[in-house]
Design an enzyme around this catalytic site. Structure first.
Site, PDB file in Angstrom:
ATOM      1  N   ASP A  64      40.633  73.907  13.558  1.00 40.83           N
ATOM      2  CA  ASP A  64      41.347  73.016  12.643  1.00 40.83           C
ATOM      3  C   ASP A  64      40.462  72.944  11.399  1.00 40.83           C
ATOM      4  OD1 ASP A  64      43.054  72.585  14.749  1.00 40.83           O
ATOM      5  OD2 ASP A  64      43.018  70.396  14.594  1.00 40.83           O
ATOM      6  N   HIS A 112      37.508  77.864  18.575  1.00 42.25           N
ATOM      7  CA  HIS A 112      38.162  78.683  19.590  1.00 42.25           C
ATOM      8  C   HIS A 112      38.066  80.169  19.235  1.00 42.25           C
ATOM      9  CE1 HIS A 112      40.369  75.313  21.758  1.00 42.25           C
ATOM     10  NE2 HIS A 112      39.786  74.707  20.734  1.00 42.25           N
ATOM     11  N   SER A 128      31.047  71.424   9.093  1.00 37.45           N
ATOM     12  CA  SER A 128      30.472  72.693   9.509  1.00 37.45           C
ATOM     13  C   SER A 128      31.456  73.816   9.219  1.00 37.45           C
ATOM     14  CB  SER A 128      30.108  72.648  10.994  1.00 37.45           C
ATOM     15  OG  SER A 128      31.042  71.880  11.714  1.00 37.45           O
TER      16      SER A 128
END
Length: 572
Positions: free
Chosen positions: A380, A436, A524
């Protein structure tokens, strides 16, 4: 609505936002405001209506919102029916009120004819519903088209069927609408003077229609805004723009533009402002947008950032830190949806536990799950995608020393990646912070690289004085795939993010969409580097990145397709 303040409403649609005036009533505000929007086949159709309370000087507070697909609405209710929608709390999705909206279809051809009538009426000096040749000539001069000026007699005679030297407005309106469709004669909007995009005839006509629009007696909404937050800002924001302390725009975040970060939501095709504390923005501008600030970094501030990140990491893992969660949710009120989170708020005993929260199963569906030739978004995030490293340095990464060799470090052979495609996944503090796997394959190895902890905010990435991605602490994972060759997955630490955690091991086979790891507290970034000519990145992502505009995406959204798939399709 059971509140005491006055209200304004904003409608966001694509890259435009419009706002009402402030309602005079408090309990049941009524705006009676309208705006015409252009629905295009491949354009946006999802509109967001946001309601703000107006009791603050610099920034109004969002109370609730609703989203509606305008295309579906007008198909179901074509006759301008008024329909009620629930206003949802941005954080909890609880209903906080009800808003009534109506929507109607207007045929573009009828729009053109009505526009022509209204523009012709301006030079109907005696208001008799007819135009003489001299009146028509005055109008043609305002169009700013030499070809039209030379053809004015021909156009007028074509409408003057009985040769009496006057034509009715209806006759001339039909003629002008037809002429504008075949060969545009209006180069400049007669109202605002703006040059029109003649290649886009329909939008040019809509532009002029909106300039002339007097509506139906209802108040027309004010435009010129990019996001609903910009539209809702108070006088302090306007003052800062007037004095050139800040600029609200899309594109590179340098100079005064390094004040507000605007991204485009891929799902809704709507511009969204990223929320950052104003004090943090000022400090980042001071440090990363100047030589002096970076000199301070070189003279000991790097170590300070390292110690600060370690200290903050420990603090956010303490039991006391859980008290910060409600305030964090309030600040990012319309950008964190707790309805998607796997556990209720009381489950989290520390702030860091909340920060690395898991989502409910199915909250992030994976695109084309059974096709390994389709790569997906790894986080995301706000995404930038470039077909080549050269494009990335032209449109986004401005650090003079950025290179693939520097990014991957000495322990990874960079040759396969040197002219490859680059995708940057930037996570902001409010995002779901687990990353992911974007492709299916086998994890060959992990390589840890020590470094600094600069911020990964665009204000630093867009700075020519700083080399964030090649100087920060990071871990490189090499994934070997059947469809894309080797893919370098680089997890980059940042200010307040000293901890990069992987949940997979070397030699393990992973399926795209599988959880690969997570970042602890802070912002990040993940960077994926693909081998040259191994992936065809989705066009909308490349177009936005070419505008230096980040795209807001979610885990599992399609990223691109293996070029080997296209090669097989060509052969067959």
């Amino acid at each position: 609505m059971k509140f005491k303040d006055k209200w304004l409403a904003c409608v966001s649609f694509g890259e435009q936002t419009f706002r009402t005036e402030i309602s005079d009533t408090t309990e049941k505000p009524i705006w009676n405001s309208e705006k015409k929007l252009l629905l295009e086949k491949n354009g946006p159709s999802l509109a967001r209506v946001s309601v703000f309370e107006t009791n603050r000087l610099s920034r109004n507070k969002i109370i609730g919102y609703c989203e509606l697909d305008i295309f579906d609405f007008v198909v179901q209710e074509p006759e301008s029916a008024c329909k009620s929608f629930d206003l949802l709390d941005p954080t909890s999705s609880n209903v906080v009120g009800t808003i009534f909206l109506s929507c109607a279809i207007e045929d573009p051809v009828e729009t053109e004819k009505r526009f022509a009538k209204r523009i012709l009426s301006i030079v109907d000096y005696n208001e008799d519903g007819q135009l003489s040749f001299s009146e028509f000539s005055d109008l043609i001069k305002a169009f700013g088209n030499l070809v039209a000026a030379n053809k004015k007699e021909e156009l007028f005679k074509a409408a003057d069927l009985n040769g009496d030297g006057v034509v009715t407005i209806d006759e001339l309106a039909a003629l002008l609408a037809l002429q504008q469709e075949q060969e545009p004669i209006i180069n400049n909007c007669p109202v605002c003077g703006e040059a029109l995009q003649l290649s886009d005839k329909l939008n040019a006509m809509i532009h002029m229609t909106l300039c002339f629009d007097e509506g139906t007696g209802n108040q027309v909404m004010t435009g010129g805004f990019l996001t609903d937050r910009q539209a809702s800002y108070g006088w302090m924001f306007k003052l800062s723009e007037w004095t050139h302390l800040s600029t609200y725009d899309v594109g590179l975040n340098t100079g005064s533009s390094a004040s507000y970060i605007v991204v485009i939501d891929r799902k809704s095709k709507r511009l969204v402002e990223e929320l950052i504390d104003s004090k943090i923005v000022l400090s980042m501008r001071a440090i990363y947008q100047s030589k002096i600030g970076l000199r301070l970094m070189d003279q000991g501030a790097k170590e300070i950032l390292q110690r600060l990140s370690e200290k903050q990491g420990k603090k956010m893992s303490s039991v006391e830190s859980a008290q910060k969660i409600p305030r964090f949710l309030e600040f990012f009120k319309d950008q964190i949806n707790m309805a998607e989170v796997k556990y209720p708020l009381q489950h989290f005993k520390t702030f860091n536990e909340f920060f690395i929260r898991e989502l409910k199963p199915g909250a992030r569906p994976i695109a084309c799950m059974n096709r390994d030739d389709v790569a997906v978004c790894a986080a995301d995030c706000r995404l930038m995608a470039f077909q080549s490293v050269e494009d990335s340095t032209r449109f986004w990464i401005k650090g003079k020393k950025f290179s693939i060799r520097g990014l991957l470090g000495k322990s990874v052979n960079p040759n396969a990646f040197l002219d490859g495609s680059l995708v940057i996944f930037r996570l902001a503090p409010q995002d779901y912070h687990r990353f992911h796997v974007p492709v299916s394959g086998v994890i060959e190895k992990f390589v840890d690289l020590s470094g600094s902890l600069y911020t990964v905010n665009p204000i630093a990435v867009n700075s020519k004085y700083c080399n964030v991605f090649t100087e920060n602490k990071r871990t490189v994972a090499i994934i070997s795939t059947a469809e894309f060759g080797k893919v370098a997955f680089v997890a980059i630490g940042a200010t307040m993010v000293g901890s990069i955690n992987f949940v997979r091991k070397e030699g393990e086979h992973v399926k795209k969409g599988d959880e690969l790891g997570y970042f602890s507290f802070g912002g990040s970034t993940v960077i994926c580097v693909f081998e040259k000519d191994s992936i065809r990145i989705d066009e909308d992502l490349l177009v936005n990145s070419g505008r230096s505009l980040e795209t807001l995406v979610r885990v599992g959204m399609q990223l691109g397709v293996s070029t080997r798939t296209f090669a097989r399709s060509t052969l067959t």
